[in-house]
Each structure stands twice: as structure tokens, then as C-alpha cells.
Motif scaffolding. Structure first.
Motif, PDB file in Angstrom:
ATOM      1  N   LEU A  99      25.594 -30.810 -86.015  1.00  0.00           N
ATOM      2  CA  LEU A  99      24.486 -30.295 -86.811  1.00  0.00           C
ATOM      3  C   LEU A  99      24.755 -30.406 -88.308  1.00  0.00           C
ATOM      4  O   LEU A  99      23.860 -30.729 -89.093  1.00  0.00           O
ATOM      5  CB  LEU A  99      24.222 -28.833 -86.431  1.00  0.00           C
ATOM      6  N   CYS A 100      26.010 -30.169 -88.703  1.00  0.00           N
ATOM      7  CA  CYS A 100      26.336 -30.032 -90.126  1.00  0.00           C
ATOM      8  C   CYS A 100      26.790 -31.331 -90.788  1.00  0.00           C
ATOM      9  O   CYS A 100      26.863 -31.391 -92.022  1.00  0.00           O
ATOM     10  CB  CYS A 100      27.428 -28.977 -90.307  1.00  0.00           C
ATOM     11  N   SER A 101      27.140 -32.343 -90.010  1.00  0.00           N
ATOM     12  CA  SER A 101      27.680 -33.553 -90.623  1.00  0.00           C
ATOM     13  C   SER A 101      27.217 -34.783 -89.836  1.00  0.00           C
ATOM     14  O   SER A 101      26.549 -34.669 -88.817  1.00  0.00           O
ATOM     15  CB  SER A 101      29.213 -33.496 -90.662  1.00  0.00           C
ATOM     16  N   ASN A 102      27.602 -35.943 -90.336  1.00  0.00           N
ATOM     17  CA  ASN A 102      27.261 -37.210 -89.681  1.00  0.00           C
ATOM     18  C   ASN A 102      28.565 -37.930 -89.356  1.00  0.00           C
ATOM     19  O   ASN A 102      29.018 -38.791 -90.101  1.00  0.00           O
ATOM     20  CB  ASN A 102      26.382 -38.049 -90.596  1.00  0.00           C
ATOM     21  N   VAL A 103      29.204 -37.534 -88.247  1.00  0.00           N
ATOM     22  CA  VAL A 103      30.476 -38.123 -87.850  1.00  0.00           C
ATOM     23  C   VAL A 103      30.353 -38.714 -86.455  1.00  0.00           C
ATOM     24  O   VAL A 103      29.568 -38.251 -85.628  1.00  0.00           O
ATOM     25  CB  VAL A 103      31.629 -37.083 -87.886  1.00  0.00           C
ATOM     26  N   ALA A 104      31.154 -39.745 -86.203  1.00  0.00           N
ATOM     27  CA  ALA A 104      31.167 -40.414 -84.900  1.00  0.00           C
ATOM     28  C   ALA A 104      32.606 -40.792 -84.586  1.00  0.00           C
ATOM     29  O   ALA A 104      32.941 -41.962 -84.452  1.00  0.00           O
ATOM     30  CB  ALA A 104      30.256 -41.636 -84.908  1.00  0.00           C
ATOM     31  N   ASP A 105      33.459 -39.777 -84.474  1.00  0.00           N
ATOM     32  CA  ASP A 105      34.893 -40.018 -84.322  1.00  0.00           C
ATOM     33  C   ASP A 105      35.321 -39.998 -82.871  1.00  0.00           C
ATOM     34  O   ASP A 105      34.773 -39.265 -82.050  1.00  0.00           O
ATOM     35  CB  ASP A 105      35.703 -38.993 -85.126  1.00  0.00           C
ATOM     36  N   LEU A 106      36.299 -40.832 -82.559  1.00  0.00           N
ATOM     37  CA  LEU A 106      36.882 -40.927 -81.222  1.00  0.00           C
ATOM     38  C   LEU A 106      38.386 -40.775 -81.347  1.00  0.00           C
ATOM     39  O   LEU A 106      39.026 -41.506 -82.114  1.00  0.00           O
ATOM     40  CB  LEU A 106      36.545 -42.271 -80.575  1.00  0.00           C
ATOM     41  N   GLU A 107      38.944 -39.830 -80.607  1.00  0.00           N
ATOM     42  CA  GLU A 107      40.386 -39.577 -80.655  1.00  0.00           C
ATOM     43  C   GLU A 107      41.128 -40.602 -79.790  1.00  0.00           C
ATOM     44  O   GLU A 107      40.881 -40.707 -78.578  1.00  0.00           O
ATOM     45  CB  GLU A 107      40.685 -38.169 -80.152  1.00  0.00           C
ATOM     46  N   ILE A 108      42.031 -41.360 -80.426  1.00  0.00           N
ATOM     47  CA  ILE A 108      42.934 -42.248 -79.698  1.00  0.00           C
ATOM     48  C   ILE A 108      44.233 -41.484 -79.490  1.00  0.00           C
ATOM     49  O   ILE A 108      44.871 -41.052 -80.458  1.00  0.00           O
ATOM     50  CB  ILE A 108      43.196 -43.547 -80.478  1.00  0.00           C
TER      51      ILE A 108
ATOM     52  N   CYS B  54      33.345 -44.559 -85.222  1.00  0.00           N
ATOM     53  CA  CYS B  54      32.515 -45.544 -84.520  1.00  0.00           C
ATOM     54  C   CYS B  54      31.100 -45.473 -85.094  1.00  0.00           C
ATOM     55  O   CYS B  54      30.297 -44.646 -84.675  1.00  0.00           O
ATOM     56  CB  CYS B  54      32.496 -45.243 -83.019  1.00  0.00           C
ATOM     57  N   ARG B  55      30.796 -46.339 -86.058  1.00  0.00           N
ATOM     58  CA  ARG B  55      29.544 -46.235 -86.790  1.00  0.00           C
ATOM     59  C   ARG B  55      28.451 -47.113 -86.182  1.00  0.00           C
ATOM     60  O   ARG B  55      28.616 -48.319 -86.049  1.00  0.00           O
ATOM     61  CB  ARG B  55      29.738 -46.626 -88.248  1.00  0.00           C
ATOM     62  N   PRO B  56      27.306 -46.526 -85.812  1.00  0.00           N
ATOM     63  CA  PRO B  56      26.211 -47.302 -85.216  1.00  0.00           C
ATOM     64  C   PRO B  56      25.296 -47.915 -86.268  1.00  0.00           C
ATOM     65  O   PRO B  56      25.096 -47.350 -87.355  1.00  0.00           O
ATOM     66  CB  PRO B  56      25.461 -46.241 -84.406  1.00  0.00           C
ATOM     67  N   ILE B  57      24.746 -49.083 -85.955  1.00  0.00           N
ATOM     68  CA  ILE B  57      23.680 -49.671 -86.759  1.00  0.00           C
ATOM     69  C   ILE B  57      22.636 -50.250 -85.803  1.00  0.00           C
ATOM     70  O   ILE B  57      22.911 -50.473 -84.623  1.00  0.00           O
ATOM     71  CB  ILE B  57      24.189 -50.779 -87.711  1.00  0.00           C
TER      72      ILE B  57
END
Length: 322
Positions: A76-85, A93-96
Motif C-alpha cells: 500500500l505504501c510503496s512500489n516495490v517488487a522484491d524477491l528474496e534469493i 523484479c520491475r514490470p513493464i
């Protein structure tokens, strides 16, 4: 001079978007307050899921649900797309969409990342194209021609397995409200644990007795520390409390508490502070009936130190800068 051009998507890897990915993405989207935010969260979730599928194919272990992107508050508060390795760090992981020539890189993703993968999501939400990788960014819009092949991501992960990235926790930022999502308030973490009976927080947080001469309320954050099977998969809670003092000094208090059905800390568990060179500065060790252990010290602005929590041959380290 002739200009050579190439299509970035020719270098990518196309993968199907699974029904499970679409289901989770829709569930997260339904929790958002407006259609714009819902679409952002949907695409972020799909991008993460497809990158996760790719890494699984490459036999690279991941933990899909521990990132900020899986946290409803952070969605809700941010625009993140992180994946833990696993044992490596967080990959963004940024979508377009199909017609976009640049990729949005929100400023909140510029730090604490092992790299960035750009994922082109088909309008039908049935297929995605992993366009490429870049190790670091410093601007909000990334031109797609700057992307490198995904082989560079695999090389990056292989390198980090032998020399993992050290995430540096900036304590001075805590004083102005900038706190990484991994460090929660004691109250919110306690509520989370109490909502899961097997993880309940035992005991109260010990603080100094109040007095009329006491400074303003200190800033306090907590994090779960998992030492694995030595303590039956029940994490410990590390609490870090900081208070500014005169002459640019900062008072730092560390506490280590049990969780789960444990009333006391496991006997022999150590809480250690090391200086930047790795030399031991302070150390406390739990006895047979300690329900917490504590260390307190002062430091100067920009001073670095390490906090280690250890039991037998297992050790977890957190790196800090004041």
C-alpha cells in the motif's frame, strides 16, 4: 558514423504466467484502495512470480513470500517488487508493458538490492518476457537498451555466493522515520507473533526506570533472528534502541528475547558487538534462566559496528552504521 540498434526483447526469455501467479496477483490487487494501485500491485506480483519461476528452473533457491512486496502494508505504501534469493539478498523484479521503452525504478528500490530484472508482461497476462538484468540503478527511468543478458544475473548470483552483500543498517535514518521494513516496531512485531500461537512473544521489553531527567522517548525497532534447528525453529527477537546524546553521540541498547513457548533464552546463546575490524567490543551470554540479555554502549556519527547472535557453531550477523 552508422548507428547500430537491436531489439531488447530478442535477448529475453519468455515464460508462461501460471494460474497460481494470476490468483495471488488478483488477491493482492483486490486489497488496494483504487484501480491504479491495484494494477501496480498486480503487475509487480506477476513480475516477481515469473522471475521466481525462472530462478527455480535454474536451481537457485528463493523465498517468495518474505519480501516487502508480499507485505500488505508495504504494498500500500510503496512500489516495490522484491524477491528474496536465499542467502544472497533481494532482487528487484520491475514490470513493464509491451509498448514501453523505459522501465520505472522507484527511488525506494535503489538500495539493498543485488540487482534488477525487467519483466515485460503481456496484455493477456498469460506470458511474460524477462528482458534483461542490470546490477544497479541511480535514476527513476531505465532505458531498456542498458539491460544486459540474464546470464549476467546468474554470474552475479554465483559471485555473491562466495562474497555475499552486507546490508548496512543506517541507525541515523531511524531518527527521521526512515526504517527498512525488516525492522518493525516492537509492538507490531509482538502483535504479529501473538497472532501465531507457536510464535508468541514471551515476556516484556525491559527498559530503564523512568525519571524526570530522562531524555525523550528513544527510537526502538525489532527483528526476528532465526538460528535454525538448535532452538527448534523458534526465532529470537533482537531489539535495537537508540537515543541521540550531546556532542553527536548516540546511545545504543541491544536486547535479545525468546519467542515461541520458550520462557528463557537457550543457554549459551551469545549477543556480541564487534567493531568495524571484527574485534569483540562487548559480549553477553545467556545462562540457564535468562529471559533476556542486554548490551549498552555509545557511538559516534558514521561509526560502524556489527551485532552477532550465536549459538554453538551457528551465527547471524547484522551490520550497522550510526
Amino acid at each position: 558514423m552508422a548507428q547500430t540498434t537491436h531489439r531488447v526483447d530478442d535477448l529475453g526469455i519468455k515464460l508462461p504466467i501460471t494460474q497460481a501467479a494470476c490468483k495471488f496477483a488478483q488477491q493482492f490487487a483486490n486489497q488496494q484502495p483504487n484501480p491504479v494501485k491495484a494494477e501496480q500491485v498486480r503487475l509487480n506480483t506477476l513480475a516477481i512470480w515469473v522471475v521466481n519461476d525462472y530462478l527455480q528452473m535454474m536451481e537457485i533457491p528463493t523465498n517468495l513470500s518474505v519480501g516487502d512486496s508480499w507485505n500488505p502494508v508495504m504494498q500500500l505504501c510503496s512500489n516495490v517488487a522484491d524477491l528474496e534469493i536465499t542467502s544472497i539478498g533481494r532482487l528487484e523484479c520491475r514490470p513493464i508493458k509491451l509498448d514501453e521503452q523505459t522501465c520505472l525504478m522507484p527511488p525506494e528500490t535503489w538500495e539493498d538490492r543485488v540487482g534488477y530484472v525487467v519483466v515485460q508482461v503481456d496484455e493477456s497476462l498469460q506470458e511474460a518476457n524477462l528482458l534483461g538484468f542490470i546490477q544497479s540503478v541511480n535514476s527513476e527511468f531505465l532505458p531498456l537498451h542498458q539491460l544486459q543478458p540474464l546470464e549476467k544475473l546468474i554470474d552475479r548470483i554465483a559471485h555473491l555466493k562466495t562474497s555475499p552483500v552486507q546490508t548496512l543498517v543506517n541507525l541515523s535514518q531511524w531518527l527521521v522515520g526512515q526504517v527498512d521494513a525488516a525492522w518493525q516496531t516492537v509492538e507490531s512485531l509482538r502483535e504479529l507473533l501473538e497472532s501465531k500461537p507457536n510464535y508468541a512473544f514471551r515476556g516484556s521489553v525491559t527498559t530503564e526506570e523512568s525519571s524526570t531527567h530522562q531524555p525523550p522517548v528513544p527510537t526502538k525497532r525489532a527483528k526476528l533472528i532465526d538460528l535454525g534447528i538448535q532452538i527448534a525453529n523458534q526465532p529470537l527477537m533482537l531489539i535495537v534502541e537508540i537515543s541521540p546524546e550531546p556532542e553527536m553521540k548516540t546511545s545504543i541498547r541491544l536486547q535479545l528475547h525468546p519467542t515461541g513457548n520458550q520462557v528463557y533464552l537457550p543457554e549459551g546463546v551469545k549477543l556480541t558487538v564487534l567493531d568495524e575490524s571484527g574485534e569483540i567490543f562487548l559480549e553477553a551470554q545467556a545462562r540457564s534462566a535468562d529471559n533476556y540479555i542486554q548490551l549498552q554502549f555509545r557511538g559516534e556519527i558514521q561509526e560502524k559496528f556489527i551485532v552477532a547472535i550465536s549459538l554453538d557453531d551457528m551465527s547471524i550477523r547484522e551490520h550497522f552504521i550510526i
